[in-house]
Design an enzyme around this catalytic site. Structure first.
Site, PDB file in Angstrom:
ATOM      1  N   GLY A 105    -126.427 -19.884 -48.108  1.00  0.00           N
ATOM      2  CA  GLY A 105    -125.544 -19.568 -48.989  1.00  0.00           C
ATOM      3  C   GLY A 105    -124.190 -20.023 -49.451  1.00  0.00           C
ATOM      4  O   GLY A 105    -124.729 -21.684 -49.908  1.00  0.00           O
ATOM      5  N   CYS A 106    -123.449 -20.319 -50.238  1.00  0.00           N
ATOM      6  CA  CYS A 106    -122.548 -20.487 -50.695  1.00  0.00           C
ATOM      7  C   CYS A 106    -121.629 -21.808 -50.115  1.00  0.00           C
ATOM      8  O   CYS A 106    -121.265 -22.817 -50.282  1.00  0.00           O
ATOM      9  CB  CYS A 106    -121.677 -19.930 -52.055  1.00  0.00           C
ATOM     10  N   TYR A 107    -120.965 -21.460 -49.077  1.00  0.00           N
ATOM     11  CA  TYR A 107    -119.641 -21.825 -47.525  1.00  0.00           C
ATOM     12  C   TYR A 107    -120.926 -22.936 -47.254  1.00  0.00           C
ATOM     13  O   TYR A 107    -121.049 -23.768 -47.190  1.00  0.00           O
ATOM     14  CB  TYR A 107    -119.739 -20.850 -46.726  1.00  0.00           C
ATOM     15  N   SER A 122    -121.599 -25.810 -49.276  1.00  0.00           N
ATOM     16  CA  SER A 122    -120.100 -26.667 -49.907  1.00  0.00           C
ATOM     17  C   SER A 122    -120.147 -28.115 -48.684  1.00  0.00           C
ATOM     18  O   SER A 122    -119.822 -28.688 -48.987  1.00  0.00           O
ATOM     19  CB  SER A 122    -118.952 -25.641 -49.874  1.00  0.00           C
TER      20      SER A 122
END
Lengths: 346, 346, 346, 346
Positions: free
Chosen positions: D149-151, D154
């Site tokens: 996932g993107c979060y 990061s």
């Protein structure tokens, strides 16, 4: 009807005060001070106020022009308002200073964080910290009100009552704050250029932002012991608004209602504080151009943290709006006079 | 104190009317109609109005609920307000319709551009086109006011007086118009998605936009002969505002002052029209959230063209603001009541 | 593999050239000139190029440092590149100048519009106007290429072929142009501040913008007689992109296909021109960060006008991208080398 | 040269994969699957890819069309890719799934957070979590890669090495994350409307966001014991980019260099990780449209906290870029092939 003057009337904060006063029924503006725009009609600088503010900017002479006013708003950068504050208070008149110069009670703390000498120590001792809802009693009697910073306002309004009422007794907090670009002011620099800020997002001043001691001073006063805050400001590609997300270790296993009830009760009669229902969180658009502070929160039982979110308009409740609210308190006007404007949506 | 109801209160235009009326001293809101949000507190939909609008949405029964009101605002999409307009006018009550249904005087023109049959021809004949500054006399006496479209308002306010006064006698114009995204409404579609509109710019509906006949109808009435307009709308990455740039062949070799003086005189007593000084041009930020229309212009002697630029807030002077202004006219209230809000800046 | 230097490498145009050349397989960057940032690592100024451009800025000595390069890019403000252009051409080397200094063939026209004396008249006579698709033949042989302005590129690419091929023979046009804020450059001023530009829209320089004579010069050359353009630039709240909407009196009753076919044929082998299908209009997002020029059009039979819309990225096809394309032509590289990047979406 | 197909090619993630593969020298796209746009030329949906992607969308038949490809990208919403993943892995072919369906190792955790039954448990057991820099060894041999996932990407990229190397041994973290609106996808809803998001900022899903278990799973694996994360996502008025601000109790009194050195060493040979110099913090603009993850940090000795900030493009390193990087690993291509694009600035 009182007579007021504004020093630094062409910066963003000064302009917001001017806009608010132009619609205030108890105020007459005597001068709009500006070094750079002296002799220019104000509406030529702020086109939104065309036909509304018809005065011309003047470069005020502090030795003469203060005699005609009842109240002075100082919207100058830190370090530049001390002389004016001295002069106006010496005349026994009232002043609301929007710089940082009179917010910190300790001269040494001011000098450590701001890197300049403080030259108005006497006035510092009499200054009242102008967080309207918390210090209204003191503000009403004050001659010198130090208007709070934008970030501190957004953090203190939700936290102060919880510490004061000893609902929360933790002495360290994390405050992750996000601000629109108008907080960087009107002086052009690479920091506030459109092409640098648009479609961009960044943190800045981690651990060294000057609003830190102001936040800690007030939270320490509330709790009755030294409080430490990890404060991280971020720059958001929007013009106005601050959203602060505050993280608290939930040592006492409080529930959402415990906290909400405390805030609701504390702010029961306050016209500008709105506590949101459960599972609703503030958004800056809802307070845009208004003097509201919206507060929402979540007790996360899984992680044992309390997460509080607040939203204000940095130029309104975070600066000019709160200053006008303080003026209303100082002169016993209706607290909401001149401040009834709600945010437009969308 | 009059009693009003709003049909379609949760669209952007309906919400703007609601916001304005919530601060209007002569109005009591009787119902906020919404099919989709019936029974929901209005402040749960529009967080900006928390603590300000405390009513709950209802799905209005046109056969019963209209009896209690003096004025109805219809903020429904075109085609959907005709039934309500019939019912309310049959009761001898007043209505301001914000759809396109009663703007075009010719049923056939309406049907050609909108592609649906018009089912309230009788009411069409009695409708007054609600361009406040131009038709104030008729609006004051009207039972049915057809509130103008946003683009037409931005074009007609600068052009109508010039044609009416025969300063300009040209019968063809180019209007290059730019609008913020809120003009596309609140119904989600690919057209108004953030990620499609942000950092993007495009023209749309060239030569076929439905506001065209409305613009041409009114300009033709002003000039006394058929006027043709090349109207090109553009979508701008901002929420509110319309800027219209209008090009006119300067056949009569007019000077800037000729045009400016005509407009100044025509709008001398109008509180919402601001004619800018020479070499100053309107910007949408100066009218954001307000009911102003700002107008600037340039006679280009090199090219022999007149370029006129106007700015409005599409949801205010372009919709809800003008509707409230019309209400003020219809009920003989102060024309600016509820509309004194100026744009915030920045 | 050629050696190039960039004067003014830290402005937005210089930075875009640097970014493009950092990925170009035939180029070695010899110096990145900057007065203000001399000795600073380039990646400290442009964080997007961290790990990609490892050079340090230098303040170039024009008398020594030009010896090592095959090509100079001058990305200095107008008036400042003439000396460098003289020196580099005297050495028999090639230069692409991105200022306005060598675009206008008539010294007097330059001096009238730019208000400064032109001090490199000899070089002016040899300069080739670098509109890549139109003058590719001349560019290939040129020593001094005057890279076109951003607005002129967006207007000339759709119009030049139509006038040159005598499809359109009108000698006056209206060009309503909209540009992102990066066109205002990187030097901070009130004009390009985030809080002034965001959620705002305005026209500027009506009838007096300096790109006017450049547009007229080239259209006049195409048509073979003097052409006049009413050019109105607007500032849009986005970083990059120009959209130009051009209005033409359709005297010859052309159809959409007549115009489209002419453009399709003229640009048949051009890799960066995209003619859109009927009823599709360009949007700036589709060309963001790329070297494309997208063109769409509509013949409006109702009004008897032709409306042409073009979109470019002002820093790419409007500046740095076209400059690199010109370099590719001058050194006989693949015309698309270093320019294959397409826009990201969304 | 391998043959690939893309399921869900018209969503934002699918479109980003398509854009990247269109410039990848080792890949031939066999199909662009879309239910809603079947038979439509892809360039009519994504105008940025006009002349670049010439294929037409098809509605793929999973029983026939998978035979011709070497690799399948599944860019479908969670719950919809399990069938395709089963079919393609049964054929012994490779698949990169960009939904959440194969990221969580525990079926029960998936079902608890996503509220749907998992129907491909067997495949779940063989899936490799595709965080490229951390699991490159496993990815190279995998048939089924679950793209992160993107979060989580990061947060994990800065934290995983520190926990794995036991520099940090804390088991609870605060991650305050800010995302652009494209993370909300292309399906229109009130959440991603321009007029709701622009000039607005809010927190959402506090304590309940579905990326939470994914973050905790991987951090727990790194540390070797259960890790808890307080994860708060915020919606920012920009299209692309995630900035994560992570707060860590600095129990071991680490210095900035301790942490920076560990990260520098861990990522020494990684082309897409950039560790910033001291006192420099990431900004999303520097990674826009690129596959980089930028990391900066501050040890605050005053508060005894470590603050780490990371920036990625949510559609690139947070989705499509990392997927292509994983493909490069799986097929032994140069890891940066097709991913060399740097962010444009401004």
């Amino acid at each position: 009807m009182i007579k007021v003057g504004i020093l630094g009337a062409t910066g963003y904060v000064g302009a917001e005060i001017t806009r608010l006063l132009s619609r205030h029924r108890e105020v007459e503006i005597m001068f709009l001070d500006s070094r750079s725009y002296a002799s220019m009609p104000y509406e030529n600088i702020y086109a939104n106020l065309k036909h509304v503010v018809k005065q011309t900017c003047t470069s005020v002479d502090l030795d003469k022009d203060l005699d005609d006013i009842d109240l002075l708003f100082c919207a100058l950068p830190h370090g530049l308002s001390q002389e004016a504050v001295k002069k106006i208070t010496n005349k026994g008149k009232k002043v609301i200073d929007l710089s940082a110069d009179f917010r910190l009670k300790e001269k040494t703390v001011y000098e450590a964080w701001y890197g300049v000498e403080h030259k108005a120590t006497e006035e510092l001792n009499t200054a009242v910290y102008g967080l309207s809802e918390i210090y209204s009693h003191e503000i009403k009697k004050a001659n010198l009100v130090a208007n709070p910073g934008c970030y501190p306002t957004s953090i203190l309004l939700p936290l102060y009552p919880l510490l004061k009422e000893k609902i929360i007794t933790t002495d360290s907090f994390i405050a992750d704050c996000k601000s629109g670009v108008s907080g960087a002011g009107r002086t052009p620099s690479e920091v506030n250029l459109f092409s640098q800020c648009n479609e961009n997002l960044r943190a800045y001043g981690i651990g060294v932002h000057r609003h830190t001691p102001e936040i800690e001073q007030e939270l320490s006063l509330a709790l009755g012991k030294k409080v430490i805050v990890q404060f991280t400001p971020h720059l958001i590609p929007m013009t106005r608004g601050i959203l602060s997300t505050i993280y608290i270790d939930n040592r006492k296993a409080l529930g959402t209602e415990d906290i909400k009830d405390t805030l609701m009760k504390y702010y029961e009669k306050q016209p500008f504080i709105r506590i949101l229902e459960e599972n609703a969180y503030p958004q800056t658009k809802a307070v845009y151009g208004s003097n509201y502070c919206d507060i929402g929160l979540k007790v996360d039982e899984r992680t044992n943290n309390i997460v509080i979110v607040s939203a204000i308009d940095n130029l309104m409740k975070g600066a000019a709006g709160q200053a006008v609210q303080n003026m209303n308190l100082m002169f016993d006007f209706d607290e909401t006079e001149g401040l009834k404007q709600v945010a437009v949506w969308p």
